[in-house]
Design a protein around this motif. Structure first.
Motif, mmCIF file in Angstrom:
data_model
loop_
_atom_site.group_PDB
_atom_site.id
_atom_site.type_symbol
_atom_site.label_atom_id
_atom_site.label_comp_id
_atom_site.label_asym_id
_atom_site.label_seq_id
_atom_site.Cartn_x
_atom_site.Cartn_y
_atom_site.Cartn_z
ATOM 1 N N TYR A 72 0.825 -1.211 0.000
ATOM 2 C CA TYR A 72 0.000 0.000 0.000
ATOM 3 C C TYR A 72 0.858 1.259 0.000
ATOM 4 N N THR A 73 0.319 2.316 -0.595
ATOM 5 C CA THR A 73 0.993 3.613 -0.571
ATOM 6 C C THR A 73 0.336 4.585 0.398
ATOM 7 N N ARG A 74 -0.905 4.287 0.810
ATOM 8 C CA ARG A 74 -1.611 5.156 1.748
ATOM 9 C C ARG A 74 -2.319 4.314 2.812
ATOM 10 N N PHE A 75 -2.271 4.783 4.055
ATOM 11 C CA PHE A 75 -2.880 4.045 5.164
ATOM 12 C C PHE A 75 -4.392 3.977 5.001
ATOM 13 N N LYS A 76 -4.996 5.028 4.484
ATOM 14 C CA LYS A 76 -6.451 5.021 4.359
ATOM 15 C C LYS A 76 -6.920 3.989 3.333
ATOM 16 N N ASP A 77 -6.072 3.685 2.334
ATOM 17 C CA ASP A 77 -6.428 2.635 1.379
ATOM 18 C C ASP A 77 -6.419 1.265 2.053
#
Length: 313
Positions: A72-77
């Motif tokens: 993942y590149t973003r925690f929210k994803d």
């Protein structure tokens, strides 16, 4: 697979599988985060990055490193996909107990049955989702074309190896399951280009199993690994890797999830071989079925008795 940089069509279904697959290579602090996630995916999905770090007794930097390690590149994803997968899993398995699958000291036998059933059902489902049919087809082709198939595993993995050997023997294939490391190694060392070696290890880190596959490959044989972890040492010696997605609990020594997932892979491989040589395989299955039926045994005894009488006269 989880969201990755540049991915235009992210698939949220595999986040839990990705976390389990990453576990062996995680640093201690990252492993604590992974353990928290797997223990309660719903609650993890509702935490902020700072709350996640606090709960795992680590830093937000480590949390960032963790979610990047699983793609993942973003925690929210990650949180979004995790919430979606958890919801989908609850719907798909609404008839299974919702509580954690770890077996507790004070559980009743009814709870034990429910938890084991849940864990094994989910292991089979996850493995079916993860299994690459094209890779399975490669394994089928290798086994169907082999002069001989050698299988090897240690502990619970040996059960799956023996099962494959017996299934292949029943359709007229030459297959040998080795129960001891040294004889497995000596056989692998001379298996040769027309042979196929199948090594089974949940962790993919069992030294004796890795050596079996290494020796088989060095002899010119084609090699197949059945394992839970894509980046394990065993896969480095394999031409074809068939992945399981077992859900192991604190009762790891019982190999509850891994064994049932391995047997599912074995069944898929066997049925694929049967289909690829359908007429001959079905004839062999009928012949072996008749051989062990009571009426067949009785007829064989009668024929032996008649031959003995004729010889006496």
């Amino acid at each position: 697979m989880p969201r990755r940089a540049g991915a235009s069509q992210p698939d949220s279904r595999a986040v839990l599988v990705a976390v389990r697959d990453a576990l062996p290579g995680l640093r201690p602090a990252e492993r604590r985060i992974a353990t928290d996630l797997l223990a309660d995916p719903d609650r993890f999905a509702r935490r902020s990055i700072s709350e996640t770090a606090t709960h795992a007794e680590t830093s937000t930097t480590t949390v960032v490193r963790f979610y990047q390690r699983i793609g993942y590149t973003r925690f929210k994803d990650l949180r979004h996909d995790l919430a979606q997968e958890s919801y989908r899993e609850r719907l798909a398995h609404a008839d299974l107990p919702a509580e954690a699958s770890d077996i507790a000291r004070g559980d009743t036998l009814e709870q034990v049955v429910a938890k084991v059933a849940r864990d094994e059902t989910l292991s089979i489902g996850d493995t079916a989702d993860l299994l690459d049919v094209a890779v399975l087809a490669d394994a089928v082709r290798l086994v169907a074309g082999a002069r001989r198939v050698d299988t090897f595993g240690i502990g619970a993995s040996a059960i799956a190896g023996l099962d494959l050997q017996r299934k292949l023997t029943r359709i007229g294939r030459t297959a040998i399951d080795w129960a001891e490391s040294h004889v497995a190694w000596t056989s692998a060392a001379v298996l040769g280009p027309e042979g196929v070696a199948v090594a089974i290890s949940h962790s993919g880190a069992t030294a004796d199993t890795i050596e079996f596959l290494r020796l088989a490959r060095a002899s010119g044989a084609r090699t197949i690994a059945i394992t839970n972890f894509a980046g394990s040492p065993l896969t480095e010696q394999a031409d074809v890797v068939l992945r399981t997605a077992a859900r192991e609990t604190e009762f790891r020594s019982g190999a509850l999830g891994s064994r049932i997932a391995q047997l599912m892979i074995v069944d898929c491989l066997f049925v694929g071989v049967v289909q690829s040589t359908y007429d001959a395989s079905m004839a062999a299955i009928r012949a072996t079925y008749d051989a062990v039926q009571p009426q067949g045994s009785a007829r064989r005894v009668q024929r032996s008795a008649h031959r003995a009488q004729r010889s006496a006269h």
